[in-house]
Design a protein around this motif. Structure first.
Motif, short mmCIF file in Angstrom:
data_model
loop_
_atom_site.label_atom_id
_atom_site.label_comp_id
_atom_site.label_asym_id
_atom_site.label_seq_id
_atom_site.Cartn_x
_atom_site.Cartn_y
_atom_site.Cartn_z
N GLU A 180 -8.51 -3.86 -2.56
CA GLU A 180 -7.35 -2.97 -2.53
C GLU A 180 -7.38 -1.85 -3.56
OE1 GLU A 180 -5.00 -2.83 -0.19
OE2 GLU A 180 -6.21 -4.34 0.83
N ARG A 196 0.83 -1.21 0.00
CA ARG A 196 0.00 0.00 0.00
C ARG A 196 0.86 1.25 0.00
NH1 ARG A 196 -4.02 -2.26 4.73
NH2 ARG A 196 -5.47 -3.45 3.39
N ASN A 252 -6.84 1.51 -2.18
CA ASN A 252 -5.49 1.73 -1.65
C ASN A 252 -4.42 1.83 -2.74
OD1 ASN A 252 -6.37 1.54 1.10
ND2 ASN A 252 -6.46 -0.69 0.84
N GLY A 253 -4.86 1.74 -4.00
CA GLY A 253 -3.91 1.89 -5.10
C GLY A 253 -3.09 0.65 -5.41
N VAL A 254 -3.44 -0.48 -4.81
CA VAL A 254 -2.72 -1.73 -5.08
C VAL A 254 -3.37 -2.42 -6.27
CG1 VAL A 254 -2.06 -4.00 -4.19
CG2 VAL A 254 -2.01 -2.00 -2.68
N ARG A 255 -2.58 -2.70 -7.29
CA ARG A 255 -3.10 -3.36 -8.49
C ARG A 255 -2.89 -4.87 -8.39
NH1 ARG A 255 -0.49 0.15 -13.30
NH2 ARG A 255 1.35 -0.01 -11.98
N HIS A 267 2.03 -3.69 -6.85
CA HIS A 267 1.35 -4.58 -7.79
C HIS A 267 1.52 -6.02 -7.33
CE1 HIS A 267 0.29 -4.83 -12.36
NE2 HIS A 267 -0.28 -5.81 -11.71
N ARG A 284 1.97 1.78 -3.44
CA ARG A 284 0.94 1.59 -4.47
C ARG A 284 1.42 0.49 -5.43
NH1 ARG A 284 -2.94 5.52 -4.48
NH2 ARG A 284 -3.48 5.16 -6.68
N GLU A 300 0.32 4.03 -14.47
CA GLU A 300 -0.43 4.07 -13.22
C GLU A 300 -1.93 4.24 -13.43
OE1 GLU A 300 1.12 6.90 -10.49
OE2 GLU A 300 3.07 5.90 -10.30
#
Length: 233
Positions: free
Chosen positions: A158, A116, A161-164, A121, A119, A212
């Motif tokens: 997620e 997190r 939270n910007g997690v790919r 992956h 950010r 992004e």
């Protein structure tokens, strides 16, 4: 900019190739294996030594790394037992589910604060068996179907939270596991009709480099002319 990427099952096959390609381009690799010796000759910045068959040990092993930020984790490690449901003992089911499902879930859980913060992956190396199961694939396919469910749930949770999160479904690529599967199935194997680990690794690394403002949720990969897995007559 250099990234820090954790690769599970980095001791051989696709994991080792990923570690080599990531290091060659200047990234910092945290290489996972179940023993120190398995990482001999594998390029890495740090290592995570833990047996994924014992998921309860993962949290302490990760805590020892002291990670504050992590740009990515590639869940590559896995095992496959091929056989009729009538012939597969409980041990095969327990070990397959522990390594292929429970361990990635637990490892992801303890890595989430660092992911997190960056950010980051999460890439799950799944399988065509994670989409469709045939005879003799029960335990392996069940674990890969469960891994898809894990990835789908994580992606939804997620996103804020910007997690790919990406699931990759490679089919018929040249690794020790592919050879083992075909031996268990008593099927022919022709590496010239399989995708190379180098091509798969290059594709996965490309996913880590997506802009992004986008994410590839799922990606299926197969060779142009795969040799079907059929038992010899």
């Amino acid at each position: 900019m250099s990234k820090t990427i954790l690769v599970t099952g980095a001791g051989r096959g696709l994991g080792r190739t990923l570690a080599e390609q990531l290091t060659a381009r200047g990234d910092k690799v945290i290489a996972h294996a179940r023993s120190e010796s398995a990482l001999d000759g594998v390029p890495h910045d740090r290592k995570l030594v833990v047996d994924l068959a014992e998921p309860a040990a993962i949290a302490d092993a990760v805590a020892a790394l002291g990670l504050e930020r992590l740009d990515g984790v590639i869940h590559n490690a896995g095992i496959a037992h091929i056989g009729l449901i009538a012939d597969q003992p409980l041990e095969h089911w327990e070990r397959t589910l522990a390594i292929n499902v429970t361990a990635p879930a637990e490892l992801t859980r303890v890595l989430l604060p660092a992911l997190r913060a960056a950010r980051g992956h999460v890439v799950f190396v799944n399988s065509g068996a994670g989409l469709s199961a045939g005879p003799k694939w029960s335990s392996y396919a069940a674990s890969k179907h469960a891994l898809k469910a894990l990835a789908d749930a994580l992606r939804g949770e997620e996103q804020p939270n910007g997690v790919r999160v990406t699931s990759v479904y490679p089919s018929h690529f040249a690794t020790d596991m592919q050879r083992s599967v075909r031996e268990q199935y008593d099927a022919d194997y022709d590496p010239s009709r399989a995708t190379s680990p180098e091509s798969i690794a290059q594709t996965i690394i490309g996913l880590l480099d997506t802009p992004e403002d986008m994410v590839v949720n799922e990606l299926r990969i197969e060779p142009p002319n795969p040799l079907p897995i059929r038992a010899r007559n």
